[in-house]
Design an enzyme around this catalytic site. Structure first.
Site, PDB file in Angstrom:
ATOM      1  N   ILE A   1     -34.430 136.743  10.831  1.00  0.00           N
ATOM      2  CA  ILE A   1     -35.282 135.997  10.878  1.00  0.00           C
ATOM      3  C   ILE A   1     -35.285 134.797  12.425  1.00  0.00           C
ATOM      4  CG2 ILE A   1     -36.885 136.750   9.534  1.00  0.00           C
ATOM      5  CD1 ILE A   1     -35.009 134.544   7.820  1.00  0.00           C
TER       6      ILE A   1
ATOM      7  N   HIS B   1     -35.096 133.819  14.610  1.00  0.00           N
ATOM      8  CA  HIS B   1     -36.429 132.946  15.652  1.00  0.00           C
ATOM      9  C   HIS B   1     -36.846 131.591  14.842  1.00  0.00           C
ATOM     10  CE1 HIS B   1     -39.293 135.436  13.669  1.00  0.00           C
ATOM     11  NE2 HIS B   1     -40.025 134.512  13.284  1.00  0.00           N
ATOM     12  N   TYR B   2     -36.865 131.871  13.085  1.00  0.00           N
ATOM     13  CA  TYR B   2     -37.089 131.047  12.423  1.00  0.00           C
ATOM     14  C   TYR B   2     -36.285 129.649  12.614  1.00  0.00           C
ATOM     15  CZ  TYR B   2     -38.093 129.334   7.668  1.00  0.00           C
ATOM     16  OH  TYR B   2     -37.557 128.382   6.432  1.00  0.00           O
ATOM     17  N   TYR B   3     -34.662 130.222  12.467  1.00  0.00           N
ATOM     18  CA  TYR B   3     -33.545 129.938  12.387  1.00  0.00           C
ATOM     19  C   TYR B   3     -33.625 128.904  13.491  1.00  0.00           C
ATOM     20  CZ  TYR B   3     -31.654 131.497   8.391  1.00  0.00           C
ATOM     21  OH  TYR B   3     -31.447 131.910   7.007  1.00  0.00           O
TER      22      TYR B   3
END
Lengths: 216, 216
Positions: free
Chosen positions: B126, B128-130
């Site tokens: 994830i 992209h979330y970070y």
């Protein structure tokens, strides 16, 4: 200037490397993601270096060391998900900016998007793309690099006309521009010190590239 | 303090509004996206205001006017695509920060993610979330707001224990933390001026909330 073209294998990137090669006054190196992309550039006598925008700042620093300028034309493109837009268009660009700073590369030319700086003018259907471009542009403006941010309108594949319209202070009408002309503008900016620390929208128009840039 | 809870209808947000209500020393208002979310809060005697993080800064400014603090617990969540992560978690947060600045709201508490500040520690699945959380945090740090950035480990729904471990200077081990305890820490930060301009990782541990925060 020794110039690294990031996203060289993209459509604008290929035009940029070709135009730099033809201009002859710069040493262009195509940054590519895999060895398989090498043949295209080598067949045209263009040097390559393999690196990935998912790599660390430290690793990218080694890639950009010794260059005078970076032309950033990379984008994950519409075929991958928005997760890659975050990782490449935003975080990849930001890592490149940091890498340039630590490596002492002073000049950074960015391909952004028409009106990326104005939320109210974003295309709602691809608003997430504008978010990524906007934040990458802001990162570049905050950096200590001599930036030029080129924000083209709708990209088309028609042959370039070398006739453009640019908007910097005033907002110009929405329009399209050929990828070849975007590349031509980038290469012209590389030669024109007055385009440093500037940001402008770009569509096709009726002004010569040099004349238009001189009015920035 | 008159406190706006952004993302109030989320899991952490509901705990936060509940705890603020119980604490009694703050006036909490739940920012919700639609009238349908109103009943839940009204049944608990919690005020609501309807606004959307996709709105403009100007519109959000009107929402935050008159508040003393904002607790930002909003996130588009895993059910929507990464395009919404860009628009809500990154751009929505940034617009809220700008809105707080222009409206004169001084205090801003952000729920981020464990080690969002260190690319090498991001969860690759994830990532992209970070990216979104990292850039939103940076935006907040650069603002003139009195920020606290809480970066919880893996979020679980177990009841809170009010026993935590926080890491600020040194990197602590990866771990989980209950959403209720994250909410408890946020509410405690609101009362503790020493947590201003601080950023820390948070997992469950064996230290009381007050004690842990006092060591920041």
């Amino acid at each position: 200037m020794k110039t690294l073209v990031v996203g060289a294998n993209g459509q604008i990137g290929r035009h940029v490397t070709q135009l730099l090669k033809e201009a002859g006054n710069h040493e262009a190196v195509a940054m590519i993601r895999s060895e398989e992309q090498k043949d295209y550039f080598e067949s045209k006598g263009i040097q390559t270096t393999v690196a990935d925008l998912l790599d660390s700042v430290e690793s990218l620093k080694q890639t950009v060391e010794g260059f005078d300028a970076i032309i950033f034309t990379a984008g994950s493109g519409p075929k991958t998900g928005a997760d890659m837009t975050l990782r490449v268009d935003l975080d990849g660009a930001t890592k490149m900016i940091k890498a340039a700073e630590v490596a002492g590369v002073n000049r950074f030319l960015m391909v952004s998007a028409f009106q990326a700086n104005n939320r109210e003018n974003w295309n709602e259907k691809i608003a997430h793309y504008y978010v990524a471009k906007h934040f990458a542009d802001e990162e570049l403006k905050r950096s200590k690099l001599a930036y030029t941010i080129v924000k083209p309108g709708g990209l088309i594949n028609d042959p370039g006309t070398a006739k453009i319209k640019i908007g910097s202070k005033d907002i110009i009408e929405r329009g399209t521009v050929s990828r070849e002309d975007v590349a031509r503008v980038l290469v012209a900016c590389l030669d024109k010190k007055s385009t440093e620390y500037k940001s402008f929208d770009l569509i096709s128009g009726d002004q010569g590239v040099e004349d238009a840039l001189d009015q920035l």
